[in-house]
Design a protein around this motif. Structure first.
Motif, short mmCIF file in Angstrom:
data_model
loop_
_atom_site.label_atom_id
_atom_site.label_comp_id
_atom_site.label_asym_id
_atom_site.label_seq_id
_atom_site.Cartn_x
_atom_site.Cartn_y
_atom_site.Cartn_z
N SER A 216 0.80 -1.22 0.00
CA SER A 216 0.00 0.00 0.00
C SER A 216 0.83 1.27 0.00
N ALA A 220 0.67 3.86 -3.12
CA ALA A 220 0.23 5.24 -2.89
C ALA A 220 1.17 6.25 -3.53
N LYS A 236 -7.23 -6.05 -13.84
CA LYS A 236 -8.10 -5.93 -12.65
C LYS A 236 -8.80 -7.24 -12.29
N ALA A 245 -7.84 -3.30 -4.08
CA ALA A 245 -8.24 -2.05 -3.44
C ALA A 245 -7.32 -0.91 -3.86
N ASN A 246 -6.01 -1.19 -3.92
CA ASN A 246 -5.06 -0.15 -4.33
C ASN A 246 -5.22 0.19 -5.81
N LYS A 248 -8.04 0.08 -7.52
CA LYS A 248 -9.24 0.90 -7.61
C LYS A 248 -8.97 2.33 -7.14
N ALA A 249 -8.16 2.45 -6.10
CA ALA A 249 -7.85 3.80 -5.58
C ALA A 249 -7.08 4.61 -6.63
N LEU A 250 -6.16 3.96 -7.36
CA LEU A 250 -5.41 4.66 -8.40
C LEU A 250 -6.32 5.06 -9.55
N ARG A 252 -9.53 5.59 -9.38
CA ARG A 252 -10.39 6.67 -8.86
C ARG A 252 -9.65 8.00 -8.87
N ARG A 253 -8.38 8.02 -8.45
CA ARG A 253 -7.60 9.27 -8.45
C ARG A 253 -7.49 9.84 -9.85
N ASP A 256 -10.90 11.17 -11.14
CA ASP A 256 -11.27 12.44 -10.50
C ASP A 256 -10.47 13.61 -11.10
#
Length: 485
Positions: A216, A220, A236, A245-246, A248-250, A252-253, A256
């Motif tokens: 993580s 990040a 994916k 999860a990581n 998806k976070a990337l 999403r960033r 956005d």
């Protein structure tokens, strides 16, 4: 100092040379460092003569030899020699000076430090990359950003420069030559950011992406980019737990960040004309104060110094709109990943506009109706499956039944149009165009504006009177906003 180094030291001006020779000696020292920099950037083979000469220069000016060690990170050099840390800040955005005021000795020092940062960042080598190597490169990239006067991570995030880098310093006439002062790269910052992102994406591609995602802290630090998002979307289905999860976070960033840019473009684009047949809403925020005063000036009382208002005037805010249906069909084959991401986000923005009914279809050899998730580009992208062949006829089979009122419908088809059933697909597209629906073929909707289109389709769309939009996404934004509002 060895005999060889002493020889080079004498050659490049060390010792008790006459003061008049010092400027020339410093110019020679700086030149040696820059020749070594260029040699290492363009040729992985070490040049012994340049290495030994550079070592002599670095030792002569009192800097650690670790600056010449390709395996040493800037972090490790600074940990051993903390007094060097402040020198890296703004290193490549120096204050401009008159030529006569140049401190040539200081320029040699800057050249040595700048060479270290540039080589560590841009000479990324080849072969498999470990997670440790990626982390080290990211740390060196942060030092490079600091050297340009930016915050760590700022350039790779694509947000431009700050601090001293934004002050507008230029490249001096001698700043770009091998023999000149250390280069001032401030004007190149807009181009450097994407290049750093490209290098980082290449490093990620050369390593096991799942290894990074499973950590993580390391995940990040990744900078979301189109190439990285493409890899995440492709892989994916093979991820789970922390790695998923990581990932998806990337995604999403990135979504956005791009959404914020595209929404601004939509808001700035042309909108519909004011509809003066609709009475203005009589609320305070619509009150036209200037017009109200002007129309009531005849009621001004000089004795009382008071304006009596008989009538209030309000601004028209209602615009001419008609209910519209927007059908976006996106080729999700591997060659169209940039367009897929951009248009998915764009569709979600238009889905948020009043009286716009958005439908979204993605296809390769199979078609997928993503309309239920059209308002959320993140969820939409998670449901796509990049790769495979291309068969637009399966997408047309989903799109045609959605054209209920042709004259109130716009169909945007994004593809490179390299189809194997090209005549059948074109005939169905021509039929949509003749039905009265607005058909907009789009060859590429990328951030860079680059892309290719099948010449066979390009010529026929032109003859049809619906030329292909190809280039920057702003073109499509303008076209859609004009039709839909």
């Amino acid at each position: 100092m060895t005999h060889q180094n002493a020889e080079h030291s004498s050659r490049f001006g060390a010792g008790s040379e006459a003061g008049a020779d010092v400027p020339d000696a410093n110019d020679n020292r700086r030149q040696v460092l820059y020749w070594r920099l260029l040699a290492r950037l363009f040729d992985h083979e070490e040049q012994p003569a340049l290495e030994s000469a550079s070592l002599a220069v670095v030792e002569d000016i009192g800097l650690p030899s670790a600056l010449l060690d390709p395996g040493a990170s800037v972090d490790s050099v600074v940990q051993r020699h903390p007094e060097l840390a402040p020198e890296f800040d703004g290193l490549m955005t120096p204050e401009p000076k008159e030529d006569g005021d140049r401190d040539r000795a200081a320029e040699v020092r800057r050249a040595a430090l700048a060479s270290k940062v540039l080589l560590n960042v841009f000479a990324s080598g080849s072969g498999t990359v470990t997670a440790e190597q990626l982390a080290r490169w990211q740390s060196d990239a942060e030092w490079f950003e600091r050297a340009l006067g930016c915050r760590p991570g700022e350039l790779r995030g694509g947000r431009g420069s700050a601090g001293r880098a934004g002050a507008g310093g230029g490249v001096s006439p001698t700043g770009t030559g091998v023999g000149g002062p250390a280069p001032d790269l401030s004007r190149l910052i807009p181009a450097i950011g994407p290049e750093l992102g490209s290098i980082e994406a290449g490093l990620v591609k050369r390593m096991h992406l799942r290894e990074v995602l499973a950590d993580s802290a390391l995940a990040a630090r990744l900078t979301p980019s189109m190439s990285l998002i493409e890899q995440l979307l492709r892989d994916k289905d093979n991820l789970s737990g922390v790695a998923l999860a990581n990932a998806k976070a990337l995604i999403r960033r990135y979504v956005d960040e791009v959404t914020e840019v595209l929404r601004t473009q939509v808001e700035k684009s042309t909108v519909g004309e004011l509809d003066r047949s609709v009475p203005p809403k009589r609320v305070f925020r619509n009150l036209d104060i200037d017009r109200t005063i002007w129309k009531n000036l005849t009621n001004w009382s000089p004795e009382e110094e008071r304006l009596y208002v008989d009538r209030l005037y309000y601004r028209h805010t209602s615009r001419k709109t008609t209910p519209q249906r927007l059908i976006v069909v996106v080729d999700q084959s591997g060659s169209m990943v940039d367009s897929m991401v951009n248009c998915t986000i764009l569709a979600s923005i238009f889905a948020g506009l009043p009286k716009v009914d958005v439908h979204l279809i993605a296809y390769d050899t199979q078609a997928l109706d993503l309309t239920p998730w059209a308002h959320d580009p993140f969820e939409t992208l998670l449901r796509t499956k990049l790769g495979g062949g291309t068969d637009g006829t399966v997408a047309m089979a989903l799109a045609q039944p959605k054209i209920a009122e042709p004259r109130n419908t716009v169909v945007v088809w994004i593809s490179d149009f390299y189809e194997w059933r090209h005549q059948e697909l074109f005939d169905s597209m021509a039929a949509v165009h003749r039905s009265g629906a607005k058909f907009i073929p789009v060859g590429s909707v990328t951030s860079s504006g680059r892309g290719s289109v099948n010449p066979w389709f390009r010529e026929r769309f032109k003859d049809l009177g619906a030329p292909v939009i190809s280039g920057h996404i702003k073109k499509l934004v303008h076209e859609l906003k004009t039709f839909l509002t």
